[in-house]
Design an enzyme around this catalytic site. Structure first.
Site, PDB file in Angstrom:
ATOM      1  N   HIS A 174      45.956  45.566  29.079  1.00 20.89           N
ATOM      2  CA  HIS A 174      44.576  45.087  29.020  1.00 20.89           C
ATOM      3  C   HIS A 174      43.750  45.725  30.146  1.00 20.89           C
ATOM      4  CE1 HIS A 174      41.339  42.309  28.110  1.00 20.89           C
ATOM      5  NE2 HIS A 174      41.348  41.842  29.357  1.00 20.89           N
ATOM      6  N   GLN A 210      44.329  48.580  31.717  1.00 19.25           N
ATOM      7  CA  GLN A 210      44.143  50.002  31.434  1.00 19.25           C
ATOM      8  C   GLN A 210      43.081  50.214  30.356  1.00 19.25           C
ATOM      9  OE1 GLN A 210      45.681  51.175  34.362  1.00 19.25           O
ATOM     10  NE2 GLN A 210      45.707  52.901  32.990  1.00 19.25           N
ATOM     11  N   HIS A 215      40.490  48.262  29.717  1.00 19.76           N
ATOM     12  CA  HIS A 215      39.183  48.040  30.339  1.00 19.76           C
ATOM     13  C   HIS A 215      38.777  49.238  31.200  1.00 19.76           C
ATOM     14  CE1 HIS A 215      37.530  44.096  29.491  1.00 19.76           C
ATOM     15  NE2 HIS A 215      38.767  43.634  29.420  1.00 19.76           N
TER      16      HIS A 215
END
Length: 107
Positions: free
Chosen positions: A77, A79, A81
């Site tokens: 998650h 990475q 973003h």
């Protein structure tokens, strides 16, 4: 919360701030405020650098054999973003160039 989880949350938070600044810059582009958009992109870049520092520390630690963090959904998650924040900033930078040139009568 573990140290690793704190680092991952830092990536998520910094990337979120970066993406928010990039989209705020895009609104400035829509208003033809290119200087304002560039200023916001500079803020976006600073937030990205914060995420990058944490990411680099995690990668360096893993490569040196110091620790091998477990890759879980939270890291994926983070990475996601981080990568989308970079993409948003890159695209807005291009939009500035395109729309500013168009207003000046260029191609």
């Amino acid at each position: 919360m573990t140290e690793l989880e704190q680092q991952i949350v830092t990536i998520i938070s910094a990337a979120g701030a970066s993406k928010a600044k990039a989209f705020e810059a895009l609104r400035k582009v829509k208003e033809s405020d290119y200087d304002g958009a560039r200023a916001l992109l500079a803020e976006s870049r600073q937030a990205d650098l914060e995420a990058h520092k944490v990411q680099t520390a995690l990668i360096t630690a893993e490569m040196s054999g110091e620790e091998r963090p477990e890759i879980g959904l939270l890291m994926v998650h983070a990475q996601d973003h981080y990568m989308t924040s970079q993409l948003a900033r890159d695209l807005v930078e291009e939009f500035i160039e395109i729309f500013e040139a168009k207003e000046k009568g260029g191609k």
